[in-house]
Write a protein that holds these residues in place. Structure first.
Motif, PDB file in Angstrom:
ATOM      1  N   GLY A  86      20.284 103.260  43.025  1.00  0.00           N
ATOM      2  CA  GLY A  86      20.468 102.960  41.690  1.00  0.00           C
ATOM      3  C   GLY A  86      19.347 102.231  41.257  1.00  0.00           C
ATOM      4  N   LYS A  87      18.495 101.961  41.973  1.00  0.00           N
ATOM      5  CA  LYS A  87      16.979 101.432  41.455  1.00  0.00           C
ATOM      6  C   LYS A  87      16.062 102.380  41.041  1.00  0.00           C
ATOM      7  N   LYS A  88      15.078 101.821  40.377  1.00  0.00           N
ATOM      8  CA  LYS A  88      13.834 102.537  39.894  1.00  0.00           C
ATOM      9  C   LYS A  88      13.097 103.115  40.933  1.00  0.00           C
ATOM     10  N   VAL A  89      12.628 104.228  41.087  1.00  0.00           N
ATOM     11  CA  VAL A  89      11.555 104.725  42.071  1.00  0.00           C
ATOM     12  C   VAL A  89       9.971 104.398  41.421  1.00  0.00           C
ATOM     13  N   ARG A  90       9.283 104.176  42.150  1.00  0.00           N
ATOM     14  CA  ARG A  90       7.740 104.097  41.725  1.00  0.00           C
ATOM     15  C   ARG A  90       6.858 105.547  41.460  1.00  0.00           C
ATOM     16  N   ARG A  91       6.850 105.701  40.205  1.00  0.00           N
ATOM     17  CA  ARG A  91       6.095 106.987  40.147  1.00  0.00           C
ATOM     18  C   ARG A  91       4.914 107.542  40.496  1.00  0.00           C
ATOM     19  N   THR A  92       3.983 106.166  40.712  1.00  0.00           N
ATOM     20  CA  THR A  92       2.655 106.626  41.252  1.00  0.00           C
ATOM     21  C   THR A  92       2.708 106.478  42.730  1.00  0.00           C
ATOM     22  N   VAL A 111      23.740 121.737  55.928  1.00  0.00           N
ATOM     23  CA  VAL A 111      25.127 121.808  56.114  1.00  0.00           C
ATOM     24  C   VAL A 111      25.585 123.075  55.140  1.00  0.00           C
ATOM     25  N   GLY A 112      24.571 123.808  54.511  1.00  0.00           N
ATOM     26  CA  GLY A 112      25.137 124.897  53.776  1.00  0.00           C
ATOM     27  C   GLY A 112      24.611 124.724  52.328  1.00  0.00           C
ATOM     28  N   GLY A 113      24.164 123.514  51.891  1.00  0.00           N
ATOM     29  CA  GLY A 113      23.749 123.367  50.710  1.00  0.00           C
ATOM     30  C   GLY A 113      22.649 124.429  49.964  1.00  0.00           C
ATOM     31  N   THR A 114      22.576 124.498  48.831  1.00  0.00           N
ATOM     32  CA  THR A 114      21.368 125.229  47.964  1.00  0.00           C
ATOM     33  C   THR A 114      20.380 124.648  47.447  1.00  0.00           C
ATOM     34  N   HIS A 115      19.230 125.209  47.382  1.00  0.00           N
ATOM     35  CA  HIS A 115      17.870 124.491  46.781  1.00  0.00           C
ATOM     36  C   HIS A 115      18.074 125.176  45.270  1.00  0.00           C
ATOM     37  N   GLU A 116      18.194 124.234  44.453  1.00  0.00           N
ATOM     38  CA  GLU A 116      18.580 124.666  43.010  1.00  0.00           C
ATOM     39  C   GLU A 116      18.643 123.122  42.017  1.00  0.00           C
ATOM     40  N   PRO A 117      18.477 123.167  40.909  1.00  0.00           N
ATOM     41  CA  PRO A 117      18.378 121.941  40.162  1.00  0.00           C
ATOM     42  C   PRO A 117      19.757 121.353  40.233  1.00  0.00           C
ATOM     43  N   ALA A 118      20.779 121.975  40.318  1.00  0.00           N
ATOM     44  CA  ALA A 118      22.300 121.228  40.363  1.00  0.00           C
ATOM     45  C   ALA A 118      22.370 120.530  41.719  1.00  0.00           C
ATOM     46  N   ASN A 119      21.746 120.939  42.927  1.00  0.00           N
ATOM     47  CA  ASN A 119      21.920 120.299  43.936  1.00  0.00           C
ATOM     48  C   ASN A 119      20.994 119.221  44.379  1.00  0.00           C
ATOM     49  N   VAL A 120      20.034 118.906  43.747  1.00  0.00           N
ATOM     50  CA  VAL A 120      18.896 118.088  43.976  1.00  0.00           C
ATOM     51  C   VAL A 120      19.050 116.786  43.073  1.00  0.00           C
ATOM     52  N   ARG A 121      18.619 115.597  43.535  1.00  0.00           N
ATOM     53  CA  ARG A 121      18.616 114.649  42.765  1.00  0.00           C
ATOM     54  C   ARG A 121      17.287 113.676  43.145  1.00  0.00           C
ATOM     55  N   THR A 122      17.159 112.899  42.289  1.00  0.00           N
ATOM     56  CA  THR A 122      15.804 111.793  42.550  1.00  0.00           C
ATOM     57  C   THR A 122      16.405 110.682  43.565  1.00  0.00           C
ATOM     58  N   ALA A 123      15.525 110.359  44.735  1.00  0.00           N
ATOM     59  CA  ALA A 123      15.706 109.372  45.588  1.00  0.00           C
ATOM     60  C   ALA A 123      14.442 108.690  46.324  1.00  0.00           C
ATOM     61  N   HIS A 124      14.473 107.513  46.516  1.00  0.00           N
ATOM     62  CA  HIS A 124      13.599 106.623  47.235  1.00  0.00           C
ATOM     63  C   HIS A 124      13.167 107.466  48.573  1.00  0.00           C
ATOM     64  N   PHE A 125      11.790 107.549  48.928  1.00  0.00           N
ATOM     65  CA  PHE A 125      11.898 108.116  50.141  1.00  0.00           C
ATOM     66  C   PHE A 125      12.387 107.561  51.425  1.00  0.00           C
ATOM     67  N   LEU A 126      12.762 106.243  51.426  1.00  0.00           N
ATOM     68  CA  LEU A 126      13.346 105.680  52.261  1.00  0.00           C
ATOM     69  C   LEU A 126      14.830 105.902  52.223  1.00  0.00           C
ATOM     70  N   CYS A 127      15.543 105.640  51.273  1.00  0.00           N
ATOM     71  CA  CYS A 127      16.666 106.078  50.959  1.00  0.00           C
ATOM     72  C   CYS A 127      17.224 107.454  51.543  1.00  0.00           C
ATOM     73  N   LEU A 140      27.340 106.102  47.492  1.00  0.00           N
ATOM     74  CA  LEU A 140      26.836 104.888  47.776  1.00  0.00           C
ATOM     75  C   LEU A 140      26.609 103.958  46.554  1.00  0.00           C
ATOM     76  N   MET A 141      26.154 104.624  45.596  1.00  0.00           N
ATOM     77  CA  MET A 141      25.816 103.920  44.004  1.00  0.00           C
ATOM     78  C   MET A 141      27.077 103.259  43.752  1.00  0.00           C
ATOM     79  N   LEU A 142      28.316 104.037  43.664  1.00  0.00           N
ATOM     80  CA  LEU A 142      29.474 103.822  43.126  1.00  0.00           C
ATOM     81  C   LEU A 142      29.963 102.462  43.949  1.00  0.00           C
ATOM     82  N   ILE A 143      29.880 102.334  45.185  1.00  0.00           N
ATOM     83  CA  ILE A 143      30.266 101.189  46.016  1.00  0.00           C
ATOM     84  C   ILE A 143      29.551 100.101  45.766  1.00  0.00           C
ATOM     85  N   GLY A 144      28.171 100.051  45.736  1.00  0.00           N
ATOM     86  CA  GLY A 144      27.339  98.663  45.569  1.00  0.00           C
ATOM     87  C   GLY A 144      27.270  98.434  44.107  1.00  0.00           C
TER      88      GLY A 144
END
Length: 144
Positions: A86-92, A111-127, A140-144
Motif C-alpha cells: 500500500g505504500k508509494k513506489v519510487r518512480r525513478t 500457477v496458470g495466470g495470464t499476462h494481461e492488464p487485468a492480472n497485473v498490478r504495481t508492486a515494489h521490487f522487494l515486495c 496483504l494490504m487488507l490485513i496491514g
C-alpha cells in the motif's frame, strides 16, 4: 532609381511536434517523431520493453494468454502504489532498487495466470520478490 531590396532567403520550413514523454509524461517539443524527452527516458523505455518481452516469453512458454501490457498505464492506473503493502513506489528508482516499481502478476504465470492488464498490478521490487510465485499477496494490504 529606387534602391532594390534584396529578396529574403527562403527559410526551410521545420515541423515541430509537441508530445508527452512516454516515460515521465512531460510535454516537450521536437522536430522528430520520438516518444521520449531525453536519452535517460529512452533508456528507461528500452529497459521496460525488454522486461515486457521477458514477461511475454514466460507466458508463451506456459501457453498462457498474452495481451499487450503498458507499464506506464499500469503504474498510472494503480496511482504508483504497491498493491501488496500500500505504500508509494519510487518512480525513478531503477531495478533492482527495493522501492523501484515492478509489474506483479496477481495470479502468477507459474500457477496458470495470464499476462494481461487485468492480472497485473504495481508492486515494489522487494515486495514482488518476497511474494515470488506463491500468489495470494493481494490480501496483504487488507490485513496491514
Amino acid at each position: 532609381m529606387p534602391e532594390r531590396i534584396p529578396e529574403r532567403a527562403k527559410w526551410p520550413s521545420i515541423r515541430v511536434f509537441f508530445t508527452t514523454c512516454a516515460v515521465c509524461t512531460t510535454l516537450f517539443a521536437t522536430p522528430y517523431t520520438v516518444s521520449t524527452c531525453s536519452k535517460a527516458c529512452a533508456r528507461v523505455k528500452k529497459r521496460w520493453a525488454r522486461r515486457e518481452e521477458e514477461h511475454r516469453r514466460r507466458a508463451r512458454e506456459r501457453q498462457a494468454y498474452v495481451a499487450p501490457v503498458n507499464r506506464q498505464q499500469i503504474f498510472e492506473r494503480d496511482r504508483w502504489r504497491c498493491h501488496l503493502c500500500g505504500k508509494k513506489v519510487r518512480r525513478t528508482a531503477p531495478a533492482p532498487h527495493p522501492l523501484s516499481p515492478s509489474i506483479d502478476h496477481v495470479i502468477p504465470l507459474a500457477v496458470g495466470g495470464t499476462h494481461e492488464p487485468a492480472n497485473v498490478r504495481t508492486a515494489h521490487f522487494l515486495c514482488n520478490s518476497l511474494k515470488a510465485h506463491r500468489g495470494g499477496g493481494e490480501q496483504l494490504m487488507l490485513i496491514g
